[in-house]
Scaffold this active site. Structure first.
Site, PDB file in Angstrom:
ATOM      1  N   ARG A  51     105.939   5.859  44.928  1.00 57.93           N
ATOM      2  CA  ARG A  51     107.321   5.408  45.991  1.00 57.93           C
ATOM      3  C   ARG A  51     107.625   4.205  45.688  1.00 57.93           C
ATOM      4  NH1 ARG A  51     104.983   9.817  47.602  1.00 57.93           N
ATOM      5  NH2 ARG A  51     103.228   8.622  46.513  1.00 57.93           N
ATOM      6  N   THR A  52     106.683   3.101  45.705  1.00 59.07           N
ATOM      7  CA  THR A  52     107.128   1.777  45.884  1.00 59.07           C
ATOM      8  C   THR A  52     107.739   1.266  44.547  1.00 59.07           C
ATOM      9  OG1 THR A  52     105.144   1.369  47.238  1.00 59.07           O
ATOM     10  CG2 THR A  52     106.212  -0.666  46.346  1.00 59.07           C
ATOM     11  N   LYS A  80      95.298  -8.636  26.592  1.00 58.73           N
ATOM     12  CA  LYS A  80      94.825  -9.853  25.676  1.00 58.73           C
ATOM     13  C   LYS A  80      94.314 -11.090  26.632  1.00 58.73           C
ATOM     14  CE  LYS A  80      98.671  -8.948  22.818  1.00 58.73           C
ATOM     15  NZ  LYS A  80      99.943  -9.500  22.724  1.00 58.73           N
ATOM     16  N   ARG A 101     102.573  -5.377  42.294  1.00 58.62           N
ATOM     17  CA  ARG A 101     101.382  -4.958  42.750  1.00 58.62           C
ATOM     18  C   ARG A 101     100.098  -5.222  42.318  1.00 58.62           C
ATOM     19  NH1 ARG A 101     101.092   1.430  45.019  1.00 58.62           N
ATOM     20  NH2 ARG A 101     102.325   0.584  46.647  1.00 58.62           N
ATOM     21  N   HIS A 129     100.759  -4.531  52.569  1.00 57.62           N
ATOM     22  CA  HIS A 129     101.787  -3.748  52.025  1.00 57.62           C
ATOM     23  C   HIS A 129     103.194  -4.262  52.767  1.00 57.62           C
ATOM     24  CE1 HIS A 129     104.042  -1.097  49.632  1.00 57.62           C
ATOM     25  NE2 HIS A 129     103.036   0.119  49.592  1.00 57.62           N
TER      26      HIS A 129
HETATM   27  N1   CP Z   1     103.217   4.361  50.131  1.00 54.02           N
HETATM   28  C1   CP Z   1     102.988   3.697  48.809  1.00 54.02           C
HETATM   29  O1   CP Z   1     102.827   2.589  48.558  1.00 54.02           O
HETATM   30  O2   CP Z   1     102.886   4.856  48.011  1.00 54.02           O
HETATM   31  P1   CP Z   1     102.768   4.368  46.264  1.00 54.02           P
HETATM   32  O3   CP Z   1     101.510   4.077  46.237  1.00 54.02           O
HETATM   33  O4   CP Z   1     103.131   5.792  45.598  1.00 54.02           O
HETATM   34  O5   CP Z   1     103.694   3.484  45.885  1.00 54.02           O
END
Ligand code: CP
Length: 304
Positions: A51-52, A80, A101, A129
Site C-alpha cells: 500500500r504505502t 556495497k 521506509r 508510520h
Molecule cells: N499499511 C501499510 O503500511 O501497508 P504496506 O506495508 O503494504 O505498505
C-alpha cells in the site's frame, strides 16, 4: 523546506488544511493531473510494502509527476555498504521529494538531516508510520464526520504495531477521545506511549484482553495484525498470532454505527466474511491513503 517524520509534525490546523485538499482532489481529480508535472518522487523502501509504496507512486503519477526508487535495497549500492546519508544526498540531488521506509527506528529522521529535499517517513521499524496515520485520521473524519468525541478500540499487536503508536499520538490532540487498548499482555502498547502521551495528557484509556467485553462500547475498532517480522522467537509468534479473529458472530455485539479500520495487510485477524459488512471500511481506507498522499506531496512541494 519541511519533512514529515512524526505524526505530530503537522498541527491540527495543518492537518485540516491537508484533509480539505484531499476532499478537493476526490471531487475533481482532473484539476490536479498536471500540478507536479515537472517533479520527481523517489521511493526508497528498505522493507516490504504494498500500500504505502504503490499509493505514493500512484499519487505522484496522478499529479502528473514521475517516480524512481527501489523496493529492494539489494538492487542498489546499499549492498556495497553505502550509508543512509550518502544514499539520501545522492538521490536528493536527482529528485524533488523522497519517501523512505526502513526497518531501523529513527532511520528516516536521521536521513532527513542529510536530505536536500522534503523527506517523508513511510514507516520506521516498530516506531512510527505517519502517513498511515494521515490515512487513518482522514478515514475517521470521512466516516464519522469528525475526529473528536470518539471511543476507539485498538486491537492486536499494540507493542510492535507502528501504526498504533502514531495514531494514538495523533488522536491524543483531539477533544474527548477515549482509548480502549485490547491486546494480550505480551503485546501491550509500549510504556512510553502510556507515560509520555496518555498519562501526561490525562487521556482516558483502559487496557484489556478480551475484545468481546468492550466491542459494544466502541465507535471505531482499529484491528492490527501480529507483526511476525518484529518477533525474536517464532514460538511466541505462533502462540500469539491468532489472539483475535473478528468475525460476524463477534460483530453481533457491536454498535450499528461502528467503523472497522485496519492499516492492512491482514493475516487472520479479520475473517473475510466481515468484508461485506457496511461497517468494514478498511478498503475505503486504502483508497483514501492515495488521496491523502497526493495532498501531502503537494503541500511538501509547495504547489498547493
Ligand atoms: N499499511 C501499510 O503500511 O501497508 P504496506 O506495508 O503494504 O505498505
Amino acid at each position: 523546506m519541511r519533512h514529515l517524520i512524526d505524526p505530530m509534525d503537522f498541527s491540527i490546523e495543518e492537518l485540516e488544511d491537508l484533509f480539505s485538499l484531499a476532499d478537493e482532489i476526490i471531487k475533481d481529480q482532473n484539476s490536479f493531473k498536471k500540478v507536479c508535472e515537472d517533479k520527481i518522487l523517489a521511493t526508497l523502501f528498505y522493507e516490504p510494502s504494498t500500500r504505502t509504496r504503490f499509493s505514493f507512486e500512484v499519487a505522484m503519477l496522478r499529479l502528473g509527476g514521475k517516480v524512481i526508487g527501489f523496493s529492494d535495497p539489494g538492487s542498489s549500492s546499499v549492498m556495497k555498504g553505502e550509508s543512509i546519508p550518502d544514499t539520501i544526498r545522492t538521490v536528493g540531488s536527482y529528485v524533488d521529494i523522497i519517501a523512505i521506509r526502513h526497518p531501523k527506528e529513527g532511520a528516516p529522521k536521521y536521513a532527513s538531516f542529510y536530505s536536500p529535499v522534503p523527506l517523508i517517513n513511510a514507516g520506521d521499524g516498530g516506531h512510527q508510520h505517519p502517513t498511515q496515520t494521515l490515512t487513518d485520521l482522514y478515514t475517521i473524519r470521512k466516516t464519522k464526520g469528525q475526529i473528536s468525541n470518539l471511543t476507539i478500540g485498538l486491537c492486536g499487536d499494540l507493542k510492535f504495531g507502528r501504526t498504533v503508536h502514531s495514531l494514538v499520538k495523533a488522536m491524543s490532540r483531539y477533544e474527548n477521545i477515549k482509548f480502549i487498548l485490547i491486546s494480550p499482555k505480551e503485546l501491550q502498547i509500549p510504556e512510553y506511549i502510556k507515560t509520555e502521551v496518555l498519562l501526561k495528557k490525562g487521556i482516558p484509556f483502559i487496557e484489556i484482553e478480551r475484545l468481546e467485553d468492550v466491542i459494544g462500547t466502541l465507535d471505531i475498532l482499529y484491528m492490527t495484525r501480529v507483526q511476525k517480522e518484529r518477533f525474536f522467537n517464532e514460538a511466541d509468534y505462533i502462540r500469539l498470532k491468532d489472539s483475535y479473529i473478528l468475525d460476524n458472530e463477534k460483530l453481533k455485539l457491536a454498535n450499528k454505527d461502528l467503523s472497522i479500520l485496519h492499516p492492512l495487510p491482514r493475516v487472520n485477524e479479520i475473517s473475510y466474511e466481515v468484508d461485506d459488512d457496511p461497517r468494514a471500511v478498511y478498503f475505503q481506507q486504502v483508497k483514501y491513503g492515495m488521496f491523502v498522499r497526493m495532498a501531502l506531496i503537494m503541500k511538501l512541494l509547495g504547489v498547493a
